[in-house]
Design a protein around this motif. Structure first.
Motif, PDB file in Angstrom:
ATOM      1  N   THR A 368      40.371  39.581  46.084  1.00  0.00           N
ATOM      2  CA  THR A 368      40.357  38.885  44.784  1.00  0.00           C
ATOM      3  C   THR A 368      40.834  39.796  43.656  1.00  0.00           C
ATOM      4  O   THR A 368      41.581  39.369  42.752  1.00  0.00           O
ATOM      5  N   LEU A 369      40.420  41.064  43.698  1.00  0.00           N
ATOM      6  CA  LEU A 369      40.855  42.002  42.655  1.00  0.00           C
ATOM      7  C   LEU A 369      42.357  42.264  42.744  1.00  0.00           C
ATOM      8  O   LEU A 369      43.032  42.424  41.713  1.00  0.00           O
ATOM      9  N   THR A 370      42.900  42.294  43.964  1.00  0.00           N
ATOM     10  CA  THR A 370      44.341  42.477  44.126  1.00  0.00           C
ATOM     11  C   THR A 370      45.097  41.323  43.477  1.00  0.00           C
ATOM     12  O   THR A 370      46.100  41.521  42.769  1.00  0.00           O
ATOM     13  N   TRP A 371      44.624  40.101  43.733  1.00  0.00           N
ATOM     14  CA  TRP A 371      45.253  38.939  43.118  1.00  0.00           C
ATOM     15  C   TRP A 371      45.088  38.951  41.585  1.00  0.00           C
ATOM     16  O   TRP A 371      46.000  38.544  40.852  1.00  0.00           O
ATOM     17  N   SER A 372      43.970  39.434  41.088  1.00  0.00           N
ATOM     18  CA  SER A 372      43.736  39.487  39.638  1.00  0.00           C
ATOM     19  C   SER A 372      44.754  40.399  38.962  1.00  0.00           C
ATOM     20  O   SER A 372      45.364  40.026  37.937  1.00  0.00           O
ATOM     21  N   CYS A 373      44.946  41.592  39.543  1.00  0.00           N
ATOM     22  CA  CYS A 373      45.928  42.514  38.956  1.00  0.00           C
ATOM     23  C   CYS A 373      47.339  41.937  39.017  1.00  0.00           C
ATOM     24  O   CYS A 373      48.119  42.071  38.060  1.00  0.00           O
ATOM     25  N   TYR A 374      47.665  41.277  40.113  1.00  0.00           N
ATOM     26  CA  TYR A 374      49.010  40.705  40.247  1.00  0.00           C
ATOM     27  C   TYR A 374      49.237  39.594  39.223  1.00  0.00           C
ATOM     28  O   TYR A 374      50.308  39.533  38.574  1.00  0.00           O
ATOM     29  N   ILE A 375      48.261  38.721  39.047  1.00  0.00           N
ATOM     30  CA  ILE A 375      48.421  37.605  38.100  1.00  0.00           C
ATOM     31  C   ILE A 375      48.537  38.114  36.668  1.00  0.00           C
ATOM     32  O   ILE A 375      49.374  37.648  35.871  1.00  0.00           O
ATOM     33  N   ILE A 376      47.715  39.090  36.318  1.00  0.00           N
ATOM     34  CA  ILE A 376      47.708  39.593  34.927  1.00  0.00           C
ATOM     35  C   ILE A 376      49.011  40.312  34.599  1.00  0.00           C
ATOM     36  O   ILE A 376      49.558  40.153  33.505  1.00  0.00           O
TER      37      ILE A 376
END
Length: 559
Positions: A368-376
């Motif tokens: 989830t944190l990986t996806w958060s950094c990618y989206i931001i």
């Protein structure tokens, strides 16, 4: 006389037929014998032999002698009567003697026959004994032959019984194999039917998904076209803004000179100066502390979502599992996301039946944190090709312009690219890979309900991520502030990261690979102009990311 009698009773004078013949036959035989010996009716026997012995009773010789005597005695009747009486007496005595002789002959003949019979019996006994001995010998030989044959037959029977036992054992084994094959066939039929049903549903879903993708692709192509137009307009606006800024700067200098020369200032010049000041304004809508609080809130939401999913997966039926090839595919995908160490821990739990949710929870947090950094940090997360193009433009702008100007340009571009986001679907796909790698199955009870609940939670998480993105991209333009995390396998450095579960042994893991990241950090870009005129760009850490060291995971696995 007895000599004559013995000659008459000699073996040659009698035969076997005389024994069975009539008395007449015997008298004829005697007469013939007498005639053979020279005795006739005319030749008188000596006075020493009685008449009854000379002429046996009932014989033909006697009758002839009687007739001869009667003719001789015819001259005198008296003498003939007395002679007749004497002859009658003689006849009677002769008859009785002849009867005795016949009885003796019969007795003698019977004794001889008994002897012959005894001899024949003895001969027969001897022959029968010989034949009996030979028979016994042959019977003994037959017995020995039959005994050997019986032994052979018993041996053959034992072999046949052994073969029959082996055959029965094989039959039982074959019957059990047939039963197991029947059961397996039934299971295979059920599985095939289930696969057919699943494949049918999957084909229908795939067809629908392809249709949706086609429609989405058309929409994305249209969106890409519009975005390219917006980018072109944004680049033109940025160039115009830069030109305006340069013009404003020169105009401001001229105005300052004019003001020094003239006490009055025109209203038009004042409005242009205000617009230039607004564009060059370095005031941010969010402070660094506010961004840190938003990141910490997002970390807490990620933890809650990951813990909920891990507990739900561990509560499902462990007997229902996906196919091996599906599990291997999911574990390979999970390894690309969270690293081999964490996947091995999940596999150990699934194989041993430990049902520990901690490894799966860590994997879901890191994902989830990986996806958060990618989206931001992405302009268009749904369209990777467009995102690479825009990121390249942004790199050139940030390298050639001041941080404030580049920040304004990025804020304007992000505002123009806003739209509905569906990244939660891609996040759910990665969640499903992690869940299957940890032992979950889509065939489990209430799997569809759990999937819908997880997607709802991911939609809420995506909203929080988008708010943080708006804050760091559009709310802060004076500098560049981004969330940060470390990938699995990164060496542990206490100056750049913190242990999520502090332990006295943490210093032993310095420069050793970490397992994963559980909490995002915050970094801010610091720009320093050097004496030679060059610019130094470096990110400084405002909030350290939290990571999992091998000690925490090893302790959990040992428990």
């Amino acid at each position: 006389m007895w000599r004559r009698l013995s000659s008459m009773l000699s073996p040659g004078s009698t035969s076997h037929s005389s024994e069975k013949g009539s008395p007449r036959t015997s008298s004829r035989t005697v007469k013939e014998n007498n005639h053979h010996n020279g005795y006739t009716a005319e030749s008188r026997p000596s006075t020493d032999m009685p008449p009854d012995r000379r002429y046996p009773a009932g014989s033909a010789s006697r009758q002839q002698s009687d007739l001869h005597l009667s003719h001789e005695s015819a001259p005198s009747s008296t003498f003939s009567s007395r002679r007749k009486k004497s002859e009658d007496k003689l006849k009677k005595s002769h008859d009785s003697k002849m009867n005795r002789i016949n009885s003796h002959e019969i007795w003698m003949e019977g004794g001889k026959k008994d002897k012959e019979r005894e001899k024949e019996t003895k001969d027969k006994d001897l022959s029968s004994r010989k034949s009996t001995k030979e028979t016994v010998k042959s019977l003994l030989k037959d017995r020995e032959s039959l005994t050997s044959q019986v032994q052979d037959l018993r041996t053959q029977l034992q072999g046949i019984e052994e073969q029959d036992r082996i055959t029965q054992t094989r039959c039982r084994v074959l019957e059990s194999e047939v039963q197991s094959l029947k059961k397996k066939s039934v299971q295979d039929d059920e599985e095939i039917q289930s696969l057919i049903t699943t494949s049918t549903h999957a084909a229908e879903a795939a067809a629908k998904h392809i249709e949706d993708l086609d429609q989405k692709n058309q929409g994305l192509e249209e969106q890409l076209r519009r975005m390219r137009e917006r980018v072109q307009r944004a680049e033109a606006a940025a160039a115009a803004a830069q030109q305006a800024a340069a013009n404003s700067a020169s105009a401001a200098a001229a105005m300052a000179d004019a003001q020094r020369r003239s006490p009055t200032t025109p209203a038009s010049s004042t409005s242009e100066n205000r617009a230039s000041q607004i564009f060059h304004s370095k005031a941010d809508n969010y402070a660094g502390a506010e961004i840190i609080r938003m990141v910490e809130t997002l970390n807490a939401e990620v933890l809650q979502c990951a813990a909920f999913v891990a507990e739900a997966v561990m509560a499902t039926d462990i007997n229902l599992k996906e196919e091996d090839r599906v599990v291997e595919k999911c574990r390979k995908r999970a390894t690309d996301r969270v690293g081999q160490r964490l996947v091995d821990a999940m596999k150990y739990n699934a194989d041993s039946g430990a049902r520990d949710p901690f490894p799966l929870q860590l994997a879901l947090q890191h994902t989830t944190l990986t996806w958060s950094c990618y989206i931001i940090q992405s302009f268009t997360p749904e369209n990777q090709e467009l995102n690479r193009h825009l990121t390249s433009i942004w790199g050139r702008v940030s390298n050639h312009e001041e941080v404030a100007v580049a920040g304004k340009w990025r804020a304007i571009l992000a505002t123009q690219l806003k739209g509905p986001s569906t990244n939660y679907r891609a996040m759910f796909d990665d969640y499903r890979y992690m869940m299957v790698a940890a032992g979950w199955s889509t065939k489990a009870t209430n799997s569809a309900t759990l999937a819908a609940n997880i997607q709802s939670r991911l939609m809420t998480l995506e909203s929080s991520i988008m708010k943080l993105k708006e804050a760091v991209i559009e709310g802060i333009t004076s500098t560049e502030m981004v969330p940060s995390m470390w990938v699995a396998g990164q060496p542990y450095h206490p100056a750049e990261m913190d242990s999520a579960y502090p332990d006295p042994t943490d210093p032993d893991f310095v420069n050793r690979p970490i397992v994963c990241t559980t909490d995002l950090g915050v970094q801010r870009l610091a720009v320093t102009r050097m004496k030679d005129g060059s610019v130094s760009r470096k990110f400084e850490t405002l909030l350290k990311p939290k990571v999992i060291l091998p000690s925490a995971l090893d302790d959990d696995v040992e428990q």
